[in-house]
Design a protein around this motif. Sequence first.
Motif, PDB file in Angstrom:
ATOM      1  N   THR A 355      42.687  63.752  37.384  1.00 57.67           N
ATOM      2  CA  THR A 355      42.780  65.147  37.807  1.00 57.67           C
ATOM      3  C   THR A 355      44.228  65.640  37.834  1.00 57.67           C
ATOM      4  OG1 THR A 355      42.795  64.328  40.057  1.00 57.67           O
ATOM      5  CG2 THR A 355      40.691  65.115  39.215  1.00 57.67           C
ATOM      6  N   MET A 356      45.182  64.753  37.547  1.00 61.15           N
ATOM      7  CA  MET A 356      46.586  65.148  37.635  1.00 61.15           C
ATOM      8  C   MET A 356      47.217  65.214  36.248  1.00 61.15           C
ATOM      9  SD  MET A 356      47.862  63.005  40.974  1.00 61.15           S
ATOM     10  CE  MET A 356      48.919  64.077  41.902  1.00 61.15           C
ATOM     11  N   SER A 357      48.325  65.940  36.169  1.00 63.39           N
ATOM     12  CA  SER A 357      49.004  66.151  34.897  1.00 63.39           C
ATOM     13  C   SER A 357      49.763  64.892  34.476  1.00 63.39           C
ATOM     14  CB  SER A 357      49.980  67.303  35.026  1.00 63.39           C
ATOM     15  OG  SER A 357      50.994  66.948  35.944  1.00 63.39           O
ATOM     16  N   VAL A 358      50.222  64.901  33.229  1.00 57.62           N
ATOM     17  CA  VAL A 358      51.081  63.828  32.736  1.00 57.62           C
ATOM     18  C   VAL A 358      52.309  63.709  33.644  1.00 57.62           C
ATOM     19  CG1 VAL A 358      52.613  63.196  30.834  1.00 57.62           C
ATOM     20  CG2 VAL A 358      50.303  64.038  30.355  1.00 57.62           C
ATOM     21  N   HIS A 359      52.874  64.839  34.001  1.00 59.21           N
ATOM     22  CA  HIS A 359      54.061  64.865  34.864  1.00 59.21           C
ATOM     23  C   HIS A 359      53.793  64.159  36.194  1.00 59.21           C
ATOM     24  CE1 HIS A 359      56.548  66.714  38.031  1.00 59.21           C
ATOM     25  NE2 HIS A 359      57.494  66.806  37.124  1.00 59.21           N
ATOM     26  N   ASP A 360      52.719  64.576  36.869  1.00 54.85           N
ATOM     27  CA  ASP A 360      52.438  64.006  38.184  1.00 54.85           C
ATOM     28  C   ASP A 360      52.033  62.543  38.087  1.00 54.85           C
ATOM     29  OD1 ASP A 360      53.077  66.398  39.219  1.00 54.85           O
ATOM     30  OD2 ASP A 360      51.089  66.948  39.931  1.00 54.85           O
ATOM     31  N   ASN A 361      51.318  62.178  37.021  1.00 50.97           N
ATOM     32  CA  ASN A 361      50.959  60.780  36.847  1.00 50.97           C
ATOM     33  C   ASN A 361      52.198  59.917  36.651  1.00 50.97           C
ATOM     34  OD1 ASN A 361      48.056  59.636  36.574  1.00 50.97           O
ATOM     35  ND2 ASN A 361      47.917  61.747  35.860  1.00 50.97           N
ATOM     36  N   THR A 362      53.224  60.482  36.049  1.00 49.14           N
ATOM     37  CA  THR A 362      54.440  59.716  35.797  1.00 49.14           C
ATOM     38  C   THR A 362      55.219  59.459  37.086  1.00 49.14           C
ATOM     39  OG1 THR A 362      54.537  60.833  33.669  1.00 49.14           O
ATOM     40  CG2 THR A 362      56.461  59.577  34.305  1.00 49.14           C
ATOM     41  N   ILE A 363      55.270  60.459  37.968  1.00 51.44           N
ATOM     42  CA  ILE A 363      56.138  60.311  39.151  1.00 51.44           C
ATOM     43  C   ILE A 363      55.429  59.701  40.356  1.00 51.44           C
ATOM     44  CG2 ILE A 363      57.629  62.237  38.484  1.00 51.44           C
ATOM     45  CD1 ILE A 363      56.126  63.883  40.661  1.00 51.44           C
ATOM     46  N   ILE A 364      54.097  59.523  40.287  1.00 51.61           N
ATOM     47  CA  ILE A 364      53.338  59.282  41.510  1.00 51.61           C
ATOM     48  C   ILE A 364      53.719  57.978  42.213  1.00 51.61           C
ATOM     49  CG2 ILE A 364      51.324  58.145  40.448  1.00 51.61           C
ATOM     50  CD1 ILE A 364      51.230  60.815  43.227  1.00 51.61           C
ATOM     51  N   ALA A 365      54.207  56.971  41.468  1.00 52.85           N
ATOM     52  CA  ALA A 365      54.554  55.715  42.132  1.00 52.85           C
ATOM     53  C   ALA A 365      55.987  55.733  42.653  1.00 52.85           C
ATOM     54  CB  ALA A 365      54.361  54.538  41.174  1.00 52.85           C
ATOM     55  N   ASN A 366      56.674  56.835  42.441  1.00 49.68           N
ATOM     56  CA  ASN A 366      58.111  56.836  42.699  1.00 49.68           C
ATOM     57  C   ASN A 366      58.559  58.043  43.509  1.00 49.68           C
ATOM     58  OD1 ASN A 366      60.423  55.372  42.380  1.00 49.68           O
ATOM     59  ND2 ASN A 366      61.071  56.519  40.573  1.00 49.68           N
ATOM     60  N   LEU A 367      57.633  58.570  44.333  1.00 48.86           N
ATOM     61  CA  LEU A 367      57.927  59.827  45.020  1.00 48.86           C
ATOM     62  C   LEU A 367      59.090  59.702  45.996  1.00 48.86           C
ATOM     63  CD1 LEU A 367      54.333  61.192  45.633  1.00 48.86           C
ATOM     64  CD2 LEU A 367      56.046  62.049  44.041  1.00 48.86           C
TER      65      LEU A 367
END
Lengths: 506, 347
Positions: A355-367
Amino acid sequence: MTQNNKEYMLEMLHISKSFPGVKALDDVTLRVRPGTVHALMGENGAGKSTLMKCLFGLYTPDTGEIYLNGQAIQFDNPRQALDAGISMIHQELHPIPHRNVMENMWLGRYPQRKFGPISLVDHAKMFADTKKLMDDLQMEINPKTRVGELSVSHIQSMEIAKAVSYNSKIIIMDEPTSSLTETEVAHLFRIINGLRAKGVSIIYISHKMEEILQISDDVTIMRDGKHVGTWLAKELTIDLIINRMVGRDLTHRFPPKNNVPAQTLMKVDKLTSTFPKSFKNVSFELRRGEVLGIGGLVGAQRTELVEAIFGLRSVASGTITINDQPVTIHSPVDAKRHKIALLTEERRVSGIIPTMSVHDNTIIANLKKYSNRFGFINYALCRKDVDENIARLRVKTPTVKTLIANLSGGNQQKVLLARWLLTEPDVLILDEPTRGIDVGAKFEIYSLIFELANMGKAVIVISSEMPELLGVSDRILVMSMGQAAGILNRQDADQEKIMRLATQFV
Amino acid sequence: MQNTQATPTQPPFSVTARKWMAENAIYVVLVFLIIGIAAQDINFLSPNNFRNILINISTRVIIALGAGAILITGGVDLSAGRIVGLAAVLSASMLQTPEYSRRFFPDLPQLPLIIPILIPLIISLILGIVNGGIIARLNVPPFITTLGMTVIVYGMNSIYFDLPPNSSQPIGGLRPDFTNIGTGFIGPNGPFSLPYIVIIAVIVSVITWVLFNQTTFGKNMYAIGGNREAAKVSGINVGLNLIGIYAFAGALYGLAGVLEAARTGGATNNYGNSYELDAIAACVVGGVSTSGGIGTVPGILAGVVIFGVINYGLTFIGVNPYWQQIIKGVIIVGAVAFDIAKYHRKK
């Protein structure tokens, strides 16, 4: 319109299919002879699945004709295709886990018994029919076993039996060996040979060249929605197939490897699971700049081992030290703190967030890195890192705002790799990183693995493909029934030695 | 490596228009609804009516934002309405004027306003933490956990409400400085004044929007709802985040309960009954997915406004209240069917 040649069981002629903005199939022709295995090859996005969905009644082609035994056909739904003798075994199997084998096999067409005006399900006949089918196919599956208790290989056998039960003349198999071990593949090939001998045609979709050359009679190659050509399998070599699939010279399947392992980074000592049937007493060392392969049959507990190292599974005893410091890891949060990253085996189950964008999937482990102490995210910083990594890993996506679910498998995998690279890990664990992705993307992932090793990171790669294991690893840890059967150096290792170790405790 | 991606062609206007329609259907529905009601009675378009609608939906907005956050995590919260009721009774019981004849606490001195507001807020927040804790740590499904909480909270509220000397009498005679929060406004008396309660709802909406979109807390919430397993593997502390989200929602219900007491000038143990269903309905009409991961603050607001316009507008033009029920039901199911069709059409 029955002028067509009886030489072919199935003819799909000049099929085209467009989706808004994309021409998925462009004048594709596929001719399948009776009693043959016809391999369908091409990179992800080449149009193989779309073509098969046109055949199976899931899509309607824009133009083109389909003939089955010389009869023009056009299916509106899979049910019609099944009734006409075409079945499809999907890459991802979706049985009903809480019901038993026979109920899954005859789902939607249970044999009935009449009691006056009432008809009830005839369990006795269902059992007998299933048993006979299993015996005919030499499958050792009890019709009354709950499907949830079966291995992937057995579920697949069940699906094949189901296809046979429809009296299918054509069986489409989409990546049938992607989660099978070598012995299970051999078993599958015996079943396929039996079906072929009975005159059944099999359309076999796979990325695995060795298997294609071993099992198939004809090979059709597609590229970018177009038909490249059809050849007899015996006329082809791996290099020729790759060349025609990618339309360029790819003389090597692996990029040049020049990483140099240095000092020890992580030590795993006698790691034992809390579950008696899982891994026990596994010890190994991992050096900076090293690629450590982990081989073994399915059920060797390789995934369980690395997930325990990453804090996703519980450990009864044993120690992990990093830079000579003992560490305790109870959760992925701990693992991340110790600079360990894990790319999991099941991309869809535990990788992408659809349900999340490429952008959000990329940053999600590194917030944490992108936010201040009040938890506010600095989007400019995120965007810079995301753009850089998307470019570096050559992720093909319309924009970074696109939902990750709309990307191909290979590109999703690259996004997940980018996710973990942003956490700047020292130890990167990749569990079947190239499963179900195309040759081009595989090559890029291998290049990245070597690049990371060159940067002094330690990489663990679990793979069930022997050539891949031998191609990427400096050393190979072979597991067998939860135990470390041995560690082979790159120069001493070959398929035979790995197989011998993998079956040591079986 | 060569680029093998097919270049998309510019889609024609009809496709763009249809896509825009699909994305913004809810706002289009809202506009048509207002036009339809105005066509029956043009007086509906008076500023005073819109002001009344905004006052009526203010507490509903606050509840729906809490319920929406939980839907986005893939959960559901049935306890919202009863927590609203508990907060309303708690605050009202401590805020009666000294002259009132039937006081809940006959000898209670005049408390600073903040205390009787904060106590119900904190208790609601704790109830949210309990919900989240049971769901996250004991893995009880949210539906069951919050169903149990619903019944328990109503029981607790009723026991409190039944304490002598009150003995289940409606609590009235609230202090004017408190009721002023619910009925007062900024500016000259008239249709263009700004009610405090609307201002509070707007502030809560803005804070929630920031929380959802600009903070790690919000990103984690969407990630957990989108794929809980992937969120866990990514090193997100799923349990802690879930507890935080349920606590946030609980605090919002508490605030809504206090405001309901202030707006209506009283409270009984039946305040808030079934508000959770209205909130969930508003959320799904506003595009929040009940399977998690999808939902926006503007969408939730639009959902609440649609129901506000229906409630007020249909009554205004004299539609039979039973028919209003049927219309609302059709809109709930229709909106979700449309939303699902939108995702399935992509095949």
